[in-house]
Design a protein around this motif. Structure first.
Motif, PDB file in Angstrom:
ATOM      1  N   HIS A 109     -10.988   2.750  -4.504  1.00  0.00           N
ATOM      2  CA  HIS A 109     -10.569   3.925  -5.251  1.00  0.00           C
ATOM      3  C   HIS A 109      -9.167   3.725  -5.826  1.00  0.00           C
ATOM      4  O   HIS A 109      -8.886   4.072  -6.972  1.00  0.00           O
ATOM      5  N   GLU A 110      -8.303   3.128  -5.035  1.00  0.00           N
ATOM      6  CA  GLU A 110      -6.907   2.934  -5.451  1.00  0.00           C
ATOM      7  C   GLU A 110      -6.769   1.805  -6.494  1.00  0.00           C
ATOM      8  O   GLU A 110      -6.103   1.962  -7.499  1.00  0.00           O
ATOM      9  N   TYR A 111      -7.433   0.658  -6.209  1.00  0.00           N
ATOM     10  CA  TYR A 111      -7.201  -0.523  -7.043  1.00  0.00           C
ATOM     11  C   TYR A 111      -8.365  -0.839  -7.988  1.00  0.00           C
ATOM     12  O   TYR A 111      -8.338  -1.839  -8.684  1.00  0.00           O
ATOM     13  N   ARG A 112      -9.412  -0.013  -7.970  1.00  0.00           N
ATOM     14  CA  ARG A 112     -10.581  -0.133  -8.843  1.00  0.00           C
ATOM     15  C   ARG A 112     -11.566  -1.226  -8.421  1.00  0.00           C
ATOM     16  O   ARG A 112     -12.716  -1.216  -8.813  1.00  0.00           O
TER      17      ARG A 112
ATOM     18  N   LYS B 257      -3.439   8.317   4.711  1.00  0.00           N
ATOM     19  CA  LYS B 257      -4.863   8.683   4.646  1.00  0.00           C
ATOM     20  C   LYS B 257      -5.697   7.696   5.465  1.00  0.00           C
ATOM     21  O   LYS B 257      -6.599   8.077   6.219  1.00  0.00           O
TER      22      LYS B 257
ATOM     23  N   LEU C 184      -1.397   6.628   0.720  1.00  0.00           N
ATOM     24  CA  LEU C 184      -2.688   5.997   0.980  1.00  0.00           C
ATOM     25  C   LEU C 184      -2.745   5.521   2.427  1.00  0.00           C
ATOM     26  O   LEU C 184      -3.747   5.711   3.121  1.00  0.00           O
TER      27      LEU C 184
ATOM     28  N   VAL D 240       0.845  -1.193   0.000  1.00  0.00           N
ATOM     29  CA  VAL D 240       0.000   0.000   0.000  1.00  0.00           C
ATOM     30  C   VAL D 240       0.885   1.249   0.000  1.00  0.00           C
ATOM     31  O   VAL D 240       1.759   1.392   0.853  1.00  0.00           O
TER      32      VAL D 240
ATOM     33  N   LEU E 196     -11.457   3.433   0.153  1.00  0.00           N
ATOM     34  CA  LEU E 196     -10.126   3.902  -0.256  1.00  0.00           C
ATOM     35  C   LEU E 196      -9.424   2.838  -1.097  1.00  0.00           C
ATOM     36  O   LEU E 196      -8.763   3.143  -2.090  1.00  0.00           O
ATOM     37  N   MET E 197      -9.580   1.588  -0.703  1.00  0.00           N
ATOM     38  CA  MET E 197      -8.981   0.486  -1.467  1.00  0.00           C
ATOM     39  C   MET E 197      -9.577   0.424  -2.878  1.00  0.00           C
ATOM     40  O   MET E 197      -8.858   0.286  -3.866  1.00  0.00           O
TER      41      MET E 197
END
Ligand SMILES: Cc1cc2nc3c(=O)[nH]c(=O)nc-3n(C[C@H](O)[C@H](O)[C@H](O)COP(=O)(O)O)c2cc1C
Ligand code: SF4
Ligand code: FES
Lengths: 463, 166
Positions: free
Chosen positions: B37-40, B12, B9, B5, B34-35
């Motif tokens: 958002h980051e990894y789709r 945050k 991130l 990670v 958040l996950m």
């Protein structure tokens, strides 16, 4: 302040409106910043509130007669009074910004355009019930609102309207935004609490889990809708008694009606409760039905409210007889007419609509959204969807309509949460009021279909 | 294989956890957001990572992921579209909008079912699913493309809408 309010072109309030909560919505030159809010008199009521006795604030809200705008219409001040007097646990407050009842689209405007109005109302409410931590539960599909609220909360903190020692009173409070993840059941207050605890949003059984006694983290918790919390500020501004002069007795104040479906100009309208009729909503506020069309049905308070048929005559206990267009838009009359004012979402259907298609659409919604905890709701909502799928497809036999009704009757009153009613009332009312039409969509020859006698015997054994 | 990670991130994430002073478990939803958002989408690695971070069993995170329609367990397209299918929007033409968006984006929805609600275009650029009421019922049909909200989208305007997302 109110002298020179102008609204954006094409978005002027209708003259029949009475805007308190939506005063700043679509307003020319208004923005969600704290500077703008304060320049328009914002946070003055918070300053007043922190100088008041807590019980005096609750008493003003009780006197105002405010009833919750989230769906159930429960008196807000009374709810606040349910926190056990002997309580020694922390108290929490949650703003329900899940706005997910189909037909409802009001809270979104407050969150996007006037977040500080909500925050001011929340801080006052939190102060009154001695909450030290609060959350705004925002549905996932409002990503922009979540960003706007986070910014507004930071501004409020920076100005000491929130955080430690608010306005020098020694009162500490923090509010955070919590985002849902696309499930309707998170709007139900105990499902919401479970969701906020990081779990599946399985509603809790009441009793004992009334949030005001056993809510978030098993502590007393007040859950109120966005619009309800905004009213608190205006109640303090006007005084409870003055506020109660708006609207009609037991149905006080203003509320936002959201109108969708077959009208010329759908939209949102803040009106005094009970001071406009359904006919005025359709013909004045919404510019009437579409050309050449006749009214067929209305869902008056969000999709879970029982449908009203255009030609019904509603006989009230006091002897009055009302046609659909004469119903005043208030909690009590709508209940007396066999439906509910609910969340304020009014869905209008004209004679171009198939009622079979409409109920099938709603049954799809409820089958998708049942949390699955209770068998009658989980299985029943799916069966209602499947049977109505079959009727829409023209593959049902006439007796399937009664079967649909039977399934609905076996959900209502037999579940953990009010979703059971929310999903059975639409089917019960559509079948009751549009039975002939629905039977007309079935195939009579299926009734006479030759059935294997052994299957019949086996089925009889299952009964 | 443990998840790497990014530091920003994780910072945050650590900040978000402070929003829940009473119970870290409450941070499951925000961390999953958040996950995603980051990894789709939510991978098994992400589930394990979130569980470890919050001191939970992986199943306590997974059961949340599988319940909420807002969390995906497979990769969406570059632009994910949600079309409201509930009554007011359906009356305003949302099923027609779905059809014309699929046509414009070259998406085949024939294999979609309750457990696999998302369909992805052949080129991976767009994905689409039906959503329930998005709370803008007076201005249907409505849809979301990623985090953008679009009201009164006429089915004829589908191709035009997609042009904004290249
Ligand atoms: C299935 C179901 C869905 C609900 N959805 C919402 C919602 O989206 N927003 C809301 O404010 N209340 C919703 N409610 C009502 C809440 O449970 C609760 O009564 C309300 O938030 C209390 O606030 P109020 O007293 O200010 O109305 C829902 C209730 C049920 C049974
Ligand atoms: S009534 Fe339905 S939604 Fe409510 S708890 Fe039971 S299964 Fe879940
Ligand atoms: S029905 Fe589509 S936004 Fe409500």
């Amino acid at each position: 302040m109110s002298a020179a309010i102008t609204y954006k072109a094409g978005k002027q309030p209708h003259p029949r409106e009475h805007r308190l909560i939506f005063r700043n919505i679509d307003r020319e030159g208004f923005n969600p910043s704290i500077e703008c809010f304060v320049a328009n008199g914002g946070y003055e009521m918070l300053k007043k509130a922190v100088g008041m006795e807590r019980q005096a604030i609750i008493d003003e809200v009780k006197k105002s007669g405010l009833r919750g705008r989230g769906g159930a219409g429960f008196p807000t001040g009374v709810k606040w009074g349910f926190i056990p007097p002997t309580n020694t646990k922390p108290v929490y407050l949650i703003c329900n910004a899940d706005e997910s009842e189909p037909g409802t689209f009001k809270d979104r405007y407050i969150l996007h355009q006037d977040p500080h109005q909500l925050i001011e109302g929340m801080v006052i409410a939190c102060f009154a019930v001695k909450a030290t931590l609060a959350y705004i539960y925002v549905r996932e599909e409002f990503p922009e609102a979540a960003i706007i609220l986070e910014k507004a909360l930071a501004e409020a903190r920076a100005n000491n309207f929130l955080g430690k020692n608010i306005l020098g009173t020694g009162y500490d409070l923090d509010i955070f935004v919590h985002r849902g993840a696309g499930a309707y059941i998170c709007g139900e207050e105990t499902g919401l609490i479970e969701s906020l605890e990081g779990k599946r949003p399985y509603p809790r059984i009441k009793p004992p889990y009334f949030p005001a006694a056993l809510g978030l983290y098993m502590c007393p918790t007040i859950v109120n809708n966005v619009e309800s919390l905004c009213h608190v500020k205006h109640i303090l501004e006007m005084g409870g008694e003055e506020y109660a002069k708006l609207g009609t007795p037991n149905n006080t104040g203003t509320r936002i009606l959201c109108v969708s479906g077959d009208v010329q100009k759908p939209g949102y309208f803040e009106v005094q409760v009970g001071k406009v009729t359904m006919g005025e909503v359709i013909n004045d506020l919404c510019g009437g039905l579409k050309p050449g069309r006749k009214l067929k049905a209305i869902i008056p308070g969000g999709s879970s409210a029982k449908v009203l048929r255009a030609d019904e005559v509603f006989k009230l206990r006091d002897g009055r007889e009302l046609g659909i267009m004469d119903i005043p838009m208030d909690f009590d009359t709508m209940a007396a007419c066999g439906s509910m004012a609910g969340s304020g979402g009014v869905i209008i259907m004209d004679d171009s609509r198939s009622m079979t298609w409409v109920i099938n659409n709603l049954n799809n919604f409820y089958a998708h959204e049942s949390c699955g905890q209770c068998t009658p709701c989980r299985e029943g909502s799916l069966w209602m969807k499947k049977i109505s799928d079959r009727i829409v497809a023209g593959e049902a036999s006439p007796s399937d309509v009664a079967e649909l009704e039977r399934v609905a009757n076996n959900i209502e009153g037999k579940t953990i949460c009010a979703f059971g009613e929310a999903c059975s009332w639409p089917t019960q009312s559509f079948v009751k009021k549009f039975r002939e039409e629905m039977i007309g969509d079935t195939k009579p020859d299926l009734e006479q279909a030759v059935v294997n006698p052994e299957t019949m015997l086996a089925a009889a054994g299952l009964r | 294989m443990a998840l790497e990670v990014p530091a920003a991130l994780e910072a945050k994430i650590d900040e978000v956890i402070t929003h829940y002073p009473v119970s870290k478990r409450s941070a499951v939803l925000p961390l999953l957001h958040l996950m995603q958002h980051e990894y789709r989408y939510i991978t098994d690695d992400a589930v394990n990572w979130v569980a470890a971070k919050l001191g939970l069993q992986p199943i306590q995170v997974l059961e949340v992921v599988t319940f909420y329609p807002g969390f995906r367990q497979s990769a969406p397209g570059k632009f994910h579209i949600r079309v409201c299918r509930t009554l007011s929007c359906a009356m305003a033409g949302s099923y027609e909008l779905m059809e014309s968006l699929c046509k414009a984006a070259d998406i085949d929805r024939s294999h979609v079912d309750h457990h696999h609600p998302i369909a992805v275009s052949a080129d991976g650029k767009y994905s689409i699913e039906f959503a329930e009421c998005l709370a803008s019922c007076g201005f249907g049909p409505v849809c979301m493309v990623e985090d953008d909200f679009h009201e009164s989208v006429k089915p004829e305007a589908a191709a035009e809408l997609l042009k904004q997302y290249q």
